[in-house]
Write a protein that holds these residues in place. Sequence first.
Motif, PDB file in Angstrom:
ATOM      1  N   ILE A 110      -4.700  -5.628   4.209  1.00  0.00           N
ATOM      2  CA  ILE A 110      -3.622  -5.479   3.228  1.00  0.00           C
ATOM      3  C   ILE A 110      -2.296  -5.931   3.831  1.00  0.00           C
ATOM      4  N   ALA A 111      -2.076  -5.590   5.100  1.00  0.00           N
ATOM      5  CA  ALA A 111      -0.848  -6.013   5.777  1.00  0.00           C
ATOM      6  C   ALA A 111      -0.765  -7.527   5.890  1.00  0.00           C
ATOM      7  N   ALA A 112      -1.936  -8.180   5.993  1.00  0.00           N
ATOM      8  CA  ALA A 112      -1.980  -9.633   6.107  1.00  0.00           C
ATOM      9  C   ALA A 112      -1.802 -10.326   4.759  1.00  0.00           C
ATOM     10  N   GLY A 113      -1.657  -9.548   3.706  1.00  0.00           N
ATOM     11  CA  GLY A 113      -1.401 -10.117   2.393  1.00  0.00           C
ATOM     12  C   GLY A 113      -2.616 -10.307   1.518  1.00  0.00           C
ATOM     13  N   GLN A 114      -3.775  -9.813   1.972  1.00  0.00           N
ATOM     14  CA  GLN A 114      -4.949  -9.922   1.113  1.00  0.00           C
ATOM     15  C   GLN A 114      -4.743  -9.057  -0.130  1.00  0.00           C
ATOM     16  N   PRO A 115      -5.039  -9.594  -1.317  1.00  0.00           N
ATOM     17  CA  PRO A 115      -4.789  -8.861  -2.565  1.00  0.00           C
ATOM     18  C   PRO A 115      -5.845  -7.787  -2.805  1.00  0.00           C
ATOM     19  N   ILE A 116      -5.686  -6.672  -2.111  1.00  0.00           N
ATOM     20  CA  ILE A 116      -6.615  -5.542  -2.211  1.00  0.00           C
ATOM     21  C   ILE A 116      -5.842  -4.329  -2.694  1.00  0.00           C
ATOM     22  N   ARG A 117      -6.436  -3.585  -3.632  1.00  0.00           N
ATOM     23  CA  ARG A 117      -5.780  -2.400  -4.185  1.00  0.00           C
ATOM     24  C   ARG A 117      -6.717  -1.198  -4.085  1.00  0.00           C
ATOM     25  N   VAL A 118      -6.181  -0.074  -3.633  1.00  0.00           N
ATOM     26  CA  VAL A 118      -6.931   1.180  -3.526  1.00  0.00           C
ATOM     27  C   VAL A 118      -6.867   1.911  -4.853  1.00  0.00           C
ATOM     28  N   ILE A 119      -8.036   2.424  -5.322  1.00  0.00           N
ATOM     29  CA  ILE A 119      -8.047   3.047  -6.648  1.00  0.00           C
ATOM     30  C   ILE A 119      -8.525   4.502  -6.660  1.00  0.00           C
ATOM     31  N   LYS A 322       2.581  -0.928  -3.854  1.00  0.00           N
ATOM     32  CA  LYS A 322       1.899  -2.015  -4.544  1.00  0.00           C
ATOM     33  C   LYS A 322       0.398  -1.960  -4.333  1.00  0.00           C
ATOM     34  N   ALA A 323      -0.018  -1.490  -3.158  1.00  0.00           N
ATOM     35  CA  ALA A 323      -1.439  -1.540  -2.794  1.00  0.00           C
ATOM     36  C   ALA A 323      -2.235  -0.329  -3.272  1.00  0.00           C
ATOM     37  N   ILE A 324      -1.554   0.712  -3.748  1.00  0.00           N
ATOM     38  CA  ILE A 324      -2.239   1.930  -4.193  1.00  0.00           C
ATOM     39  C   ILE A 324      -2.021   2.130  -5.684  1.00  0.00           C
TER      40      ILE A 324
END
Length: 334
Positions: A110-119, A322-324
């Motif tokens: 996620i820090a590297a910018g991969q578009p991953i979201r925790v749900i 943004k990621a959560i």
Amino acid sequence: MSIKRRHLLGMGISTAAVAACGKIANAPSTTPSVAPVAATSKSASKLRLGFQPPYVAVFALRQQKFLEKAFAGQSTSFEYRRLLSLKPVTEALSAGALDLGLGGTPVAAIAAGQPIRVIALVERSPKTHGLLVLPNSPIKKVTDLKGKKIGNPSGKSYFFAVQVLERAGLKDTDVQWVQIENDAGRAALLSGAIDVWGTWDPFYASAEVAKEVVPLVDGGDYVLNYVALFGRTEYIEQNPETIQRFLQAYKQALTWVQDNRQAAVDILVKENKLSPEAAALTLGRRNLLFEPPNQEYRQELVTQSQLLARLGLIKQQPNWDKAIDTAIAKTVAS
């Protein structure tokens, strides 16, 4: 140093979804309706889940056909891909080969910018991780690790192991890091190729009940070890109904495991080729839950990302706002 093993991609099993349900599991034995998806809503054409061996709820999800029930009247197909650790899960997500993943949060990705979201969060199981040594090892305390080889799938980015070292006054540079996949770590420890094996259940439990290893420390005092459901951001944004149905089904699977402990142990024995003792120990150390990402979890992610940045393993802090995503899980957990 790196010991490379081929990633296990077994259990790529697809099934067409053909049944219906707008209900989810709640406390132990009931399945009340929670925010059912409208019957006319459309789901994605496929849902591909990457998971690791200890997550028995995935096996229950498939065996009990909870997804087929949750996706009644939809044409969605399902694929399960069993992978040995978090890295191949995130690699498959990044390549578009998976839609959802299950495991520890991929902070570095996620820090590297991969578009991953925790749900959602589905476990909080700190004692499932361990730094393991041979029963006759001269390593008896954490400070004895200085100059030794620690093998694990993540190398120096293994948060648990670095936490253990730093609390004992050691630095990450005081040990040699060996990146080795979970299916090879046991043999590497037994052969002397590494001095310490950092791993988790069921690999940990299997070697422990065989009396081949003893834990130098486990994760109980070092990590929260929340297990998260996460996925490709684009897939989640484009398919909210699919995500809701999936979370409903996964929550039912978790409840089924809690209500059918022996059957769940039997599943672990069969699916992972474990002894009954190792399977029972694996399940016994897992604290199953279902809830939206909470503040304790978020703070742990901040701590992990700060450590990785300090070690030079990531260049920037992830944007956790943004990621959560807590919204969909809230409708299912309530």
